[in-house]
Design an enzyme around this catalytic site. Structure first.
Site, PDB file in Angstrom:
ATOM      1  CE  LYS A  45      25.645  19.346  51.165  1.00  0.00           C
ATOM      2  NZ  LYS A  45      26.126  18.981  49.825  1.00  0.00           N
ATOM      3  CE  LYS A 102      19.957  19.973  42.638  1.00  0.00           C
ATOM      4  NZ  LYS A 102      21.299  19.926  42.062  1.00  0.00           N
ATOM      5  CE  LYS A 154      18.319  13.644  48.372  1.00  0.00           C
ATOM      6  NZ  LYS A 154      19.529  13.956  47.591  1.00  0.00           N
TER       7      LYS A 154
HETATM    8  P1  ADP Z   1      22.521  17.262  48.937  1.00  0.00           P
HETATM    9  O1  ADP Z   1      21.454  16.427  48.249  1.00  0.00           O
HETATM   10  O2  ADP Z   1      22.301  17.352  50.391  1.00  0.00           O
HETATM   11  O3  ADP Z   1      22.732  18.608  48.267  1.00  0.00           O
HETATM   12  P2  ADP Z   1      24.876  16.412  47.520  1.00  0.00           P
HETATM   13  O4  ADP Z   1      24.044  16.498  46.279  1.00  0.00           O
HETATM   14  O5  ADP Z   1      26.011  17.367  47.647  1.00  0.00           O
HETATM   15  O6  ADP Z   1      23.900  16.499  48.765  1.00  0.00           O
HETATM   16  O7  ADP Z   1      25.422  14.952  47.659  1.00  0.00           O
HETATM   17  C1  ADP Z   1      26.748  14.557  47.931  1.00  0.00           C
HETATM   18  C2  ADP Z   1      26.810  13.040  47.979  1.00  0.00           C
HETATM   19  O8  ADP Z   1      25.990  12.573  49.051  1.00  0.00           O
HETATM   20  C3  ADP Z   1      26.258  12.375  46.716  1.00  0.00           C
HETATM   21  O9  ADP Z   1      27.013  11.207  46.445  1.00  0.00           O
HETATM   22  C4  ADP Z   1      24.849  12.013  47.092  1.00  0.00           C
HETATM   23  O10 ADP Z   1      24.343  10.923  46.359  1.00  0.00           O
HETATM   24  C5  ADP Z   1      24.999  11.662  48.557  1.00  0.00           C
HETATM   25  N1  ADP Z   1      23.747  11.886  49.277  1.00  0.00           N
HETATM   26  C6  ADP Z   1      23.119  13.077  49.449  1.00  0.00           C
HETATM   27  N2  ADP Z   1      21.986  12.925  50.165  1.00  0.00           N
HETATM   28  C7  ADP Z   1      21.904  11.596  50.439  1.00  0.00           C
HETATM   29  C8  ADP Z   1      20.950  10.799  51.148  1.00  0.00           C
HETATM   30  N3  ADP Z   1      19.896  11.335  51.726  1.00  0.00           N
HETATM   31  N4  ADP Z   1      21.176   9.460  51.236  1.00  0.00           N
HETATM   32  C9  ADP Z   1      22.276   8.900  50.657  1.00  0.00           C
HETATM   33  N5  ADP Z   1      23.202   9.603  49.982  1.00  0.00           N
HETATM   34  C10 ADP Z   1      23.023  10.935  49.861  1.00  0.00           C
END
Ligand code: ADP
Ligand code: TRP
Length: 324
Positions: free
Chosen positions: A196, A114, A193
């Protein structure tokens, strides 16, 4: 003892296919498990590390709550709540921070990623894994269903629980284990990956023209239409596989290898899958948007149930450290 399952999703933006196939789909499916106690929450304290606007945060929390319910979260089977309605987690996070070496947090990939992406290196962002550990440990959860990117945070939670237990000569804090879905790392439109914050997400709420536009923008190589293509290195194929049956997947792979099919065609097949798969969710979502009181009631009830559990843990934790 029943197995206790817990997970959270940050309220930092619109939910996408990665959140669903990595985490939320497991959360919903685990509701079928006999004897499990389920706790799911919207991590709004965590979202404070990236969102500094009250209106946006409130809207995101509501949006994520509606999404969960529309995707099949059943508030009778799962305790569903807002993290900030259980302020006990911040107290446990502080206790944990006093028995956790700073070096453990220095090793967090997600913090380093980040900061490398330009987020401010705030104290909160650094401390994030301790708050996440407290979320898990305050509910004495055994299993934490998440995507691949969160596994390190759960390993850090194991370490923090162990250090705390060791310091206070107890085994009060329970060691949690991560649980991954069959698709723990969903790729985004650029092959990285899906996230958001990377501008590469296919959001669950998308449909029609905007959805088509994103699907058509998925990065592919420039193999000409007539040439054979490799499904195993193709982002479109990876995303199509999330939705396809084994038979459909094999048929699509065969078409890639045979040549004569352009990426435009596989993108349209993916588009159709997404539209169909999430049609019921979108309809249910529209109903929930129209009945905000129903969503409020679910969160209020979840908060009450969750807080009782957290308060019981904290009463014992305070006793063990000597605050009471
Ligand atoms: P982001 O990375 O989009 O901010 P979050 O950190 O809020 O998403 O993740 C919420 C859940 O979704 C977590 O359990 C995270 O591991 C899962 N997750 C987020 N992005 C992915 C991805 N690209 N593939 C699989 N799981 C994901
Ligand atoms: N850090 C998680 C994410 O970004 C969200 C989260 C906060 C979480 N607390 C948690 C996940 C506790 C599992 C358990 O996705």
């Amino acid at each position: 003892m029943p197995v206790r399952i817990l997970s959270g999703v940050q309220a930092s933006g619109k939910l996408h296919l990665g959140n669903y196939f990595g985490a939320i789909k497991q959360h919903i499916e685990l509701q079928e498990r006999e004897g499990a106690e389920l706790f799911y929450f919207i991590a709004d304290f965590h979202a404070l590390t990236t969102i500094h606007d009250a209106k946006t945060l409130r809207a995101n929390v509501r949006d994520a709550a509606i999404d969960y319910l529309a995707l099949g979260l059943d508030p009778k089977r799962s305790t569903f709540f807002r993290q900030s309605d259980v302020p006990e987690v911040t107290e446990l996070a502080w206790m944990l921070s006093s028995t956790t070496g700073k070096g453990l947090l220095d090793r967090a990939h997600s913090y380093k990623d980040k900061v490398a992406k330009g987020l401010d290196a705030s104290l909160g962002l650094f401390y994030y894994p301790a708050l996440m550990a407290a979320d898990i440990l305050v509910f004495r959860a055994n299993l934490v269903p998440v995507g691949q990117d969160q596994v390190q945070h759960i390993e850090m939670t194991q370490d923090m629980a162990q250090s705390w237990n060791h310091a206070y000569k107890t085994d009060w804090l329970v060691r949690p284990e991560p649980r991954l879905s069959s698709t723990p790392r969903v790729v985004g439109t650029d092959g990285e990956k899906m996230s958001k914050s990377y501008n590469n997400a296919i959001e669950l709420q998308m449909e029609g023209k905007p959805l088509k536009k994103v699907v058509m923008s998925i990065k592919t190589d420039s193999t000409p239409v007539e040439d054979p293509k490799n499904p195993d290195t193709c982002n479109v194929f990876a995303l199509y596989s999330l939705f396809a049956t084994t038979g459909e997947r094999e048929a699509m792979a065969a078409r890639y290898r045979a040549g004569g099919m352009g990426y435009g065609e596989s993108k349209l097949a993916l588009l159709e899958k997404i539209e169909t798969y999430f049609a019921a969710y979108r309809a249910r979502r529209a109903e929930l948007v129209a009945s905000p009181a129903e969503v409020d009631e679910v969160l209020r009830d979840g908060a009450e149930r969750a807080r009782k559990v957290a308060q019981a843990t904290m009463a014992e934790a305070r006793r063990l450290v000597g605050l009471r």
